[in-house]
Design a protein around this motif. Structure first.
Motif, PDB file in Angstrom:
ATOM      1  N   ALA A  90       0.846  -1.188   0.000  1.00  0.00           N
ATOM      2  CA  ALA A  90       0.000   0.000   0.000  1.00  0.00           C
ATOM      3  C   ALA A  90       0.879   1.234   0.000  1.00  0.00           C
ATOM      4  CB  ALA A  90      -0.887  -0.002   1.241  1.00  0.00           C
ATOM      5  N   ALA A  91       0.655   2.144  -0.935  1.00  0.00           N
ATOM      6  CA  ALA A  91       1.339   3.434  -0.896  1.00  0.00           C
ATOM      7  C   ALA A  91       0.347   4.428  -0.311  1.00  0.00           C
ATOM      8  CB  ALA A  91       1.778   3.865  -2.279  1.00  0.00           C
ATOM      9  N   ALA A  92       0.755   5.066   0.763  1.00  0.00           N
ATOM     10  CA  ALA A  92      -0.173   5.972   1.440  1.00  0.00           C
ATOM     11  C   ALA A  92       0.567   7.250   1.808  1.00  0.00           C
ATOM     12  CB  ALA A  92      -0.738   5.303   2.699  1.00  0.00           C
ATOM     13  N   ALA A  93      -0.178   8.335   1.912  1.00  0.00           N
ATOM     14  CA  ALA A  93       0.423   9.619   2.268  1.00  0.00           C
ATOM     15  C   ALA A  93       1.046   9.515   3.650  1.00  0.00           C
ATOM     16  CB  ALA A  93      -0.649  10.700   2.257  1.00  0.00           C
ATOM     17  N   ASN A  94       2.124  10.253   3.883  1.00  0.00           N
ATOM     18  CA  ASN A  94       2.780  10.290   5.185  1.00  0.00           C
ATOM     19  C   ASN A  94       2.006  11.250   6.090  1.00  0.00           C
ATOM     20  OD1 ASN A  94       4.511  10.084   7.300  1.00  0.00           O
ATOM     21  ND2 ASN A  94       6.124  11.320   6.389  1.00  0.00           N
ATOM     22  N   PHE A 137       9.521  11.779  -1.795  1.00  0.00           N
ATOM     23  CA  PHE A 137      10.015  11.938  -0.432  1.00  0.00           C
ATOM     24  C   PHE A 137       8.841  12.120   0.533  1.00  0.00           C
ATOM     25  CE2 PHE A 137      11.692  14.270   3.176  1.00  0.00           C
ATOM     26  CZ  PHE A 137      12.767  13.469   3.500  1.00  0.00           C
ATOM     27  N   GLY A 138       8.890  11.453   1.648  1.00  0.00           N
ATOM     28  CA  GLY A 138       7.824  11.591   2.646  1.00  0.00           C
ATOM     29  C   GLY A 138       6.691  10.612   2.426  1.00  0.00           C
ATOM     30  N   GLU A 139       6.747   9.837   1.331  1.00  0.00           N
ATOM     31  CA  GLU A 139       5.714   8.829   1.107  1.00  0.00           C
ATOM     32  C   GLU A 139       6.288   7.463   1.471  1.00  0.00           C
ATOM     33  OE1 GLU A 139       2.629   8.562  -2.367  1.00  0.00           O
ATOM     34  OE2 GLU A 139       4.257   7.219  -2.846  1.00  0.00           O
ATOM     35  N   TYR A 140       5.473   6.641   2.117  1.00  0.00           N
ATOM     36  CA  TYR A 140       5.917   5.308   2.506  1.00  0.00           C
ATOM     37  C   TYR A 140       5.129   4.254   1.759  1.00  0.00           C
ATOM     38  CZ  TYR A 140       9.220   6.272   6.197  1.00  0.00           C
ATOM     39  OH  TYR A 140      10.333   6.637   6.887  1.00  0.00           O
ATOM     40  N   ARG A 141       5.793   3.119   1.567  1.00  0.00           N
ATOM     41  CA  ARG A 141       5.081   1.924   1.122  1.00  0.00           C
ATOM     42  C   ARG A 141       5.010   0.965   2.295  1.00  0.00           C
ATOM     43  NH1 ARG A 141       8.554   1.539  -3.568  1.00  0.00           N
ATOM     44  NH2 ARG A 141       7.545   2.502  -5.346  1.00  0.00           N
ATOM     45  N   ILE A 154      -8.592 -10.270  11.175  1.00  0.00           N
ATOM     46  CA  ILE A 154      -7.536 -10.817  10.326  1.00  0.00           C
ATOM     47  C   ILE A 154      -6.176 -10.553  10.958  1.00  0.00           C
ATOM     48  CG2 ILE A 154      -6.409 -10.599   8.070  1.00  0.00           C
ATOM     49  CD1 ILE A 154      -9.178  -9.956   6.912  1.00  0.00           C
ATOM     50  N   ASN A 155      -5.414 -11.632  11.141  1.00  0.00           N
ATOM     51  CA  ASN A 155      -4.134 -11.590  11.831  1.00  0.00           C
ATOM     52  C   ASN A 155      -3.008 -11.220  10.868  1.00  0.00           C
ATOM     53  OD1 ASN A 155      -2.836 -11.851  14.262  1.00  0.00           O
ATOM     54  ND2 ASN A 155      -2.675 -14.085  14.169  1.00  0.00           N
ATOM     55  N   LEU A 156      -2.191 -10.230  11.247  1.00  0.00           N
ATOM     56  CA  LEU A 156      -0.996  -9.879  10.466  1.00  0.00           C
ATOM     57  C   LEU A 156       0.054 -10.966  10.611  1.00  0.00           C
ATOM     58  CD1 LEU A 156      -0.074  -6.196  11.377  1.00  0.00           C
ATOM     59  CD2 LEU A 156      -1.286  -7.039   9.360  1.00  0.00           C
ATOM     60  N   THR A 157       0.835 -11.206   9.552  1.00  0.00           N
ATOM     61  CA  THR A 157       1.993 -12.094   9.713  1.00  0.00           C
ATOM     62  C   THR A 157       3.310 -11.359   9.499  1.00  0.00           C
ATOM     63  OG1 THR A 157       1.857 -12.840   7.417  1.00  0.00           O
ATOM     64  CG2 THR A 157       0.696 -14.157   9.062  1.00  0.00           C
ATOM     65  N   ARG A 158       3.290 -10.190   8.831  1.00  0.00           N
ATOM     66  CA  ARG A 158       4.505  -9.410   8.637  1.00  0.00           C
ATOM     67  C   ARG A 158       4.115  -8.015   8.220  1.00  0.00           C
ATOM     68  NH1 ARG A 158       7.861  -8.203   4.604  1.00  0.00           N
ATOM     69  NH2 ARG A 158       6.472  -9.264   3.180  1.00  0.00           N
ATOM     70  N   LEU A 159       4.912  -7.043   8.636  1.00  0.00           N
ATOM     71  CA  LEU A 159       4.661  -5.660   8.224  1.00  0.00           C
ATOM     72  C   LEU A 159       6.007  -4.991   8.020  1.00  0.00           C
ATOM     73  CD1 LEU A 159       2.731  -3.215   7.874  1.00  0.00           C
ATOM     74  CD2 LEU A 159       3.170  -2.715  10.264  1.00  0.00           C
ATOM     75  N   ASP A 160       6.207  -4.374   6.874  1.00  0.00           N
ATOM     76  CA  ASP A 160       7.426  -3.602   6.628  1.00  0.00           C
ATOM     77  C   ASP A 160       7.059  -2.271   6.023  1.00  0.00           C
ATOM     78  OD1 ASP A 160       9.825  -5.402   7.141  1.00  0.00           O
ATOM     79  OD2 ASP A 160       8.469  -6.670   5.988  1.00  0.00           O
ATOM     80  N   ALA A 161       7.700  -1.238   6.513  1.00  0.00           N
ATOM     81  CA  ALA A 161       7.531   0.099   5.948  1.00  0.00           C
ATOM     82  C   ALA A 161       8.802   0.450   5.198  1.00  0.00           C
ATOM     83  CB  ALA A 161       7.280   1.102   7.073  1.00  0.00           C
ATOM     84  N   ARG A 162       8.686   0.861   3.935  1.00  0.00           N
ATOM     85  CA  ARG A 162       9.853   1.258   3.134  1.00  0.00           C
ATOM     86  C   ARG A 162       9.574   2.631   2.548  1.00  0.00           C
ATOM     87  NH1 ARG A 162      14.593  -0.527   2.435  1.00  0.00           N
ATOM     88  NH2 ARG A 162      14.599  -0.469   0.169  1.00  0.00           N
ATOM     89  N   PRO A 163      10.521   3.568   2.677  1.00  0.00           N
ATOM     90  CA  PRO A 163      10.313   4.855   2.003  1.00  0.00           C
ATOM     91  C   PRO A 163      10.293   4.648   0.494  1.00  0.00           C
ATOM     92  CG  PRO A 163      12.538   4.683   2.902  1.00  0.00           C
ATOM     93  CD  PRO A 163      11.814   3.479   3.359  1.00  0.00           C
ATOM     94  N   THR A 164       9.445   5.382  -0.227  1.00  0.00           N
ATOM     95  CA  THR A 164       9.486   5.316  -1.689  1.00  0.00           C
ATOM     96  C   THR A 164      10.617   6.223  -2.140  1.00  0.00           C
ATOM     97  OG1 THR A 164       7.899   7.116  -1.895  1.00  0.00           O
ATOM     98  CG2 THR A 164       7.009   4.906  -1.921  1.00  0.00           C
TER      99      THR A 164
END
Lengths: 302, 302
Positions: free
Chosen positions: A194-198, A229-233, A215-225
């Protein structure tokens, strides 16, 4: 026969994973994770085998980045390999003075080397396979390699299942161009990026949509696009299959929250862990609620 | 003079960061990130300098793991270094046939090498510094190193600011035993690590506590705990300083949700980005609300 690109060179753990995920197919080593996926995107390969996460080192950033760029690809299968090494030598080697491998692999067998080959001189190589080639060519006395390496190099096996951390494991994906999805099994994993505004609270909103559907999460990672700048995936893995009403309902809600949402696949989990379904969060509950809402809209119920 | 342990060897980017974060102090290279922190925990060093995240490779798992184990340490300062390299040779080298470095560094300058030293043979080394030592000793013609390396090895500088990705950067922390905190500056970062049960919705609950107080996340990482299968540690960085009422209020709420919550520090951000404060979420709003609630409890207001 299908053509499967994998992150090479030959003789690495990724080849070993590709042999499991695509047994009997033509396996083609490719220089980087990104180029393996490019081969699939451009139709030169039918699927690609790439590492996604390691229990010690964490996620593989190159794989996340390559999954979220260019045209969509979806994961259709996964496998988990224990990371232990074979130590290979030339037949007839009397004394081992030098041992070569990629620095990551050397770091993972340091204690074993101290205990079993005390005083040995370690030499860095560009990959575990390059170390095996170096042994073949007489540059070093031994190489620390993935077990599959010896299918190519036919050296003498000095030791197997060598690892300082005995439970280290890497998960690998098989990705294809979008098409028919694997059948749900009740022990599945669904992945999205998901690309979402910061903006304050964005991620809390996304996760609350999943939590509100049990719904149970199994992994979550945040990566800067890189581009913006300022947007995360956010790379979000969770239990379940898009063929389930509750998962489809959650994806529909996520879609509203995100600037872009890309589906990265639903497939059986390699560890076989069954989907968590708490009371009131079953697929039948979602179906029943939708039937009720439809009746309300028609004026048949209130 | 303070004694500062850093993740060595000498001549690496971490030494360069330590020189910025602890100018004029005694800098001591230590073999691993974990051992650098152990030196602080056991009082052999006053602080440790360690890498925490890289814009290309992502977070440094060894640092997260070492921060969350044993006795608490807190980050009191950070710095961000652009990752570009110097190419070093022996004085008088006429032709460069071999260039050595750690495989990660070689991967980051591959295009530069193809353009500027076409046909050069690359050789893996165990660190960028080891490559410089190899050049000094005549094993290779050139080494790809952190700029600071040449303060130790005094080689000839063939090129500086070499990098295929020009905006790659690494953030480093200076960590100490708990004690006096840095003053808030209005451009601060606060970090915590929360261990929470692997229950549906846990992370959504934590992030909603922050979002409900208008507090912006700056990084989030989920790491499985080694000791307790199915339990995750969430490393959460957000804007603000624990000396601010809204941040203190958020930490108090997080504490209720978590099996364990460890404070990893509040310190000025290296990039100088000011804390986001939206209307209704200022520290004065939190103070005013607390005054009002206190008056209500005393029967003075309703």
């Amino acid at each position: 026969m299908s053509r499967i690109a994998y992150f090479g060179p030959r003789g690495t753990f990724t080849e070993q994973a590709a042999r499991l995920l695509a047994a009997g197919e033509e396996l083609v080593p490719v220089e980087t994770v990104r180029l393996a996926m490019t081969a699939v995107r451009e139709g030169e390969a039918d699927a690609a085998c790439v590492p996604i996460e390691n229990s010690v080192e964490g996620v593989v950033p190159a794989t996340l980045d390559a999954l979220s760029e260019a045209s969509p690809l979806v994961a259709v299968a996964e496998t988990i390999l224990p990371i232990h090494f074979s130590v290979l030598t030339r037949p007839g080697t009397a004394q081992i003075r030098t041992v070569a491998s990629h620095p990551h692999a050397l770091a993972q067998v340091r204690e074993w080397l101290e205990a079993n080959l005390p005083g040995v001189h370690t030499v860095a190589s560009s990959s575990t396979s390059a170390a095996a080639v170096g042994v073949l060519e007489g540059d070093f006395d031994a190489a620390v390699c993935a077990p599959v390496a010896n299918e190519h190099y036919h050296l003498e096996v000095l030791a197997t299942e060598v690892a300082d951390v005995t439970d280290a494991a890497t998960r690998f994906l098989l990705v294809r161009r979008p098409g028919e999805l694997p059948e749900p099994t009740g022990a599945d994993r669904t992945s999205v990026v998901a690309a979402a505004a910061n903006r304050t609270g964005t991620l809390a909103e996304l996760l609350t949509e999943l939590a509100g559907r049990g719904i149970n999460l199994t992994r979550l990672d945040a990566r800067p696009t890189r581009s913006n700048f300022g947007e995360y995936r956010f790379f979000i893995d969770f239990e379940g299959h898009v063929a389930e009403p509750r998962v489809l309902d959650a994806l529909t809600a996520l879609r509203r929250h995100c600037r872009t949402l890309r589906f990265l696949g639903s497939h059986p989990r390699a560890d076989g862990t069954r989907n968590t379904i708490e009371a009131g969060f079953g697929n039948d509950d979602f179906v029943e609620a939708a039937v009720w809402a439809d009746a309300v809209r028609k004026g048949d119920m209130a």
